[in-house]
Design a protein around this motif. Structure first.
Motif, PDB file in Angstrom:
ATOM      1  N   VAL A  92      17.440 -39.725 -19.601  1.00 42.23           N
ATOM      2  CA  VAL A  92      16.354 -40.277 -20.424  1.00 42.23           C
ATOM      3  C   VAL A  92      15.956 -39.272 -21.506  1.00 42.23           C
ATOM      4  O   VAL A  92      15.789 -39.619 -22.681  1.00 42.23           O
ATOM      5  N   THR A  93      15.837 -38.022 -21.129  1.00 42.53           N
ATOM      6  CA  THR A  93      15.443 -36.979 -22.083  1.00 42.53           C
ATOM      7  C   THR A  93      16.495 -36.820 -23.180  1.00 42.53           C
ATOM      8  O   THR A  93      16.160 -36.687 -24.362  1.00 42.53           O
ATOM      9  N   ARG A  94      17.782 -36.832 -22.791  1.00 47.70           N
ATOM     10  CA  ARG A  94      18.844 -36.744 -23.805  1.00 47.70           C
ATOM     11  C   ARG A  94      18.793 -37.934 -24.754  1.00 47.70           C
ATOM     12  O   ARG A  94      18.976 -37.791 -25.976  1.00 47.70           O
ATOM     13  N   GLY A  95      18.538 -39.110 -24.242  1.00 48.14           N
ATOM     14  CA  GLY A  95      18.428 -40.298 -25.083  1.00 48.14           C
ATOM     15  C   GLY A  95      17.265 -40.186 -26.058  1.00 48.14           C
ATOM     16  O   GLY A  95      17.395 -40.542 -27.244  1.00 48.14           O
TER      17      GLY A  95
ATOM     18  N   LEU B  88      18.577 -35.287  -6.530  1.00 47.50           N
ATOM     19  CA  LEU B  88      19.565 -35.070  -7.573  1.00 47.50           C
ATOM     20  C   LEU B  88      19.696 -36.305  -8.453  1.00 47.50           C
ATOM     21  O   LEU B  88      19.741 -36.205  -9.672  1.00 47.50           O
ATOM     22  N   SER B  89      19.727 -37.469  -7.860  1.00 36.79           N
ATOM     23  CA  SER B  89      19.839 -38.699  -8.635  1.00 36.79           C
ATOM     24  C   SER B  89      18.635 -38.863  -9.556  1.00 36.79           C
ATOM     25  O   SER B  89      18.779 -39.262 -10.704  1.00 36.79           O
ATOM     26  N   GLU B  90      17.442 -38.551  -9.045  1.00 38.94           N
ATOM     27  CA  GLU B  90      16.236 -38.630  -9.871  1.00 38.94           C
ATOM     28  C   GLU B  90      16.315 -37.651 -11.032  1.00 38.94           C
ATOM     29  O   GLU B  90      15.980 -37.982 -12.167  1.00 38.94           O
ATOM     30  N   ALA B  91      16.755 -36.436 -10.746  1.00 34.59           N
ATOM     31  CA  ALA B  91      16.863 -35.411 -11.784  1.00 34.59           C
ATOM     32  C   ALA B  91      17.893 -35.822 -12.834  1.00 34.59           C
ATOM     33  O   ALA B  91      17.679 -35.632 -14.032  1.00 34.59           O
ATOM     34  N   ASP B  92      19.022 -36.376 -12.396  1.00 31.58           N
ATOM     35  CA  ASP B  92      20.041 -36.838 -13.337  1.00 31.58           C
ATOM     36  C   ASP B  92      19.498 -37.942 -14.238  1.00 31.58           C
ATOM     37  O   ASP B  92      19.762 -37.967 -15.442  1.00 31.58           O
ATOM     38  N   LEU B  93      18.756 -38.857 -13.669  1.00 32.94           N
ATOM     39  CA  LEU B  93      18.180 -39.964 -14.433  1.00 32.94           C
ATOM     40  C   LEU B  93      17.178 -39.434 -15.464  1.00 32.94           C
ATOM     41  O   LEU B  93      17.204 -39.842 -16.633  1.00 32.94           O
ATOM     42  N   LYS B  94      16.318 -38.515 -15.060  1.00 30.97           N
ATOM     43  CA  LYS B  94      15.348 -37.938 -15.990  1.00 30.97           C
ATOM     44  C   LYS B  94      16.048 -37.194 -17.119  1.00 30.97           C
ATOM     45  O   LYS B  94      15.632 -37.271 -18.280  1.00 30.97           O
ATOM     46  N   ALA B  95      17.127 -36.468 -16.796  1.00 30.11           N
ATOM     47  CA  ALA B  95      17.877 -35.740 -17.822  1.00 30.11           C
ATOM     48  C   ALA B  95      18.509 -36.708 -18.819  1.00 30.11           C
ATOM     49  O   ALA B  95      18.504 -36.471 -20.026  1.00 30.11           O
TER      50      ALA B  95
ATOM     51  N   GLN C  57      15.966 -37.413 -27.156  1.00 26.71           N
ATOM     52  CA  GLN C  57      16.303 -36.374 -28.124  1.00 26.71           C
ATOM     53  C   GLN C  57      17.224 -36.918 -29.211  1.00 26.71           C
ATOM     54  O   GLN C  57      17.025 -36.663 -30.398  1.00 26.71           O
ATOM     55  N   ARG C  58      18.244 -37.690 -28.832  1.00 25.98           N
ATOM     56  CA  ARG C  58      19.155 -38.288 -29.817  1.00 25.98           C
ATOM     57  C   ARG C  58      18.395 -39.244 -30.745  1.00 25.98           C
ATOM     58  O   ARG C  58      18.628 -39.260 -31.954  1.00 25.98           O
ATOM     59  N   ALA C  59      17.499 -40.033 -30.174  1.00 25.44           N
ATOM     60  CA  ALA C  59      16.731 -40.982 -30.997  1.00 25.44           C
ATOM     61  C   ALA C  59      15.875 -40.233 -32.013  1.00 25.44           C
ATOM     62  O   ALA C  59      15.802 -40.625 -33.183  1.00 25.44           O
ATOM     63  N   VAL C  60      15.258 -39.150 -31.602  1.00 28.55           N
ATOM     64  CA  VAL C  60      14.422 -38.355 -32.522  1.00 28.55           C
ATOM     65  C   VAL C  60      15.289 -37.757 -33.628  1.00 28.55           C
ATOM     66  O   VAL C  60      14.932 -37.797 -34.814  1.00 28.55           O
ATOM     67  N   MET C  61      16.442 -37.215 -33.267  1.00 27.30           N
ATOM     68  CA  MET C  61      17.329 -36.607 -34.271  1.00 27.30           C
ATOM     69  C   MET C  61      17.825 -37.647 -35.276  1.00 27.30           C
ATOM     70  O   MET C  61      17.869 -37.393 -36.485  1.00 27.30           O
ATOM     71  N   LEU C  62      18.209 -38.830 -34.782  1.00 29.10           N
ATOM     72  CA  LEU C  62      18.666 -39.893 -35.682  1.00 29.10           C
ATOM     73  C   LEU C  62      17.548 -40.341 -36.620  1.00 29.10           C
ATOM     74  O   LEU C  62      17.760 -40.520 -37.828  1.00 29.10           O
ATOM     75  N   TYR C  63      16.361 -40.538 -36.078  1.00 33.46           N
ATOM     76  CA  TYR C  63      15.244 -40.977 -36.897  1.00 33.46           C
ATOM     77  C   TYR C  63      14.894 -39.915 -37.937  1.00 33.46           C
ATOM     78  O   TYR C  63      14.622 -40.233 -39.101  1.00 33.46           O
ATOM     79  N   GLN C  64      14.941 -38.655 -37.525  1.00 36.59           N
ATOM     80  CA  GLN C  64      14.635 -37.559 -38.449  1.00 36.59           C
ATOM     81  C   GLN C  64      15.659 -37.524 -39.591  1.00 36.59           C
ATOM     82  O   GLN C  64      15.290 -37.400 -40.765  1.00 36.59           O
ATOM     83  N   ALA C  65      16.943 -37.655 -39.257  1.00 34.15           N
ATOM     84  CA  ALA C  65      17.992 -37.644 -40.291  1.00 34.15           C
ATOM     85  C   ALA C  65      17.816 -38.833 -41.233  1.00 34.15           C
ATOM     86  O   ALA C  65      17.938 -38.705 -42.466  1.00 34.15           O
TER      87      ALA C  65
END
Length: 154
Positions: free
Chosen positions: A119-122, A110-117, A124-132
């Protein structure tokens, strides 16, 4: 279980039987899985009890001639009940240890899955900010070029 009388000689010295048992137990091959390791150790205990039971069958038993039969029967029944209770406790302990191992494994996963999630959210936010940011930059450049060429008309 072997009677203590057969395992110890004096206060801090083990008998030959105890040394043999320790040596044999140390030879039980370790497995990576805690469940398999526990299963192998329990199998060794069962095997050792079968191999050495003849040595401790009579240890600690009071001679039958010295006591009435009723008392001997009560003692035998009590020893049997204690042995069965000990086996039951050992089985329950094994089940509990297995459950703890499973919970620890699940918690680690669970801890590994939470960490991966996270990272993925981060990402995604970076891509959205860069795109905007890139879209705003391109629109502004395009708008400025059009003003310069067309005299302010879009």
């Amino acid at each position: 279980m072997a009677p203590e009388l057969l395992l110890k000689q004096g206060k801090n010295q083990y008998a030959q039987l105890a040394l043999e048992l320790f040596s044999q137990f140390a030879e039980v091959k370790p497995y990576e899985s805690p469940q398999e390791r526990l299963r192998q150790r329990n199998a060794w205990v069962i095997d050792a009890k079968a191999r050495y039971s003849h040595e401790w069958e009579s240890a600690g038993v009071i001679e039958g001639e010295l006591m009435p039969e009723e008392i001997g029967n009560v003692l035998a029944l009590r020893q049997t009940q204690n042995h069965e209770l000990g086996l039951s406790v050992a089985q329950q302990l094994q089940s509990l240890e297995s459950l703890i191992d499973q919970a620890n494994t699940a918690e680690g996963n669970l801890s590994e899955a939470d960490l991966k999630a996270a990272v993925t959210r981060g990402q995604q936010r970076a891509v959205m900010l860069y795109q905007a940011e890139l879209q705003a930059e391109l629109q502004t450049i395009n708008s400025l070029k059009q003003r310069r060429m067309g005299g302010g008309q879009p």
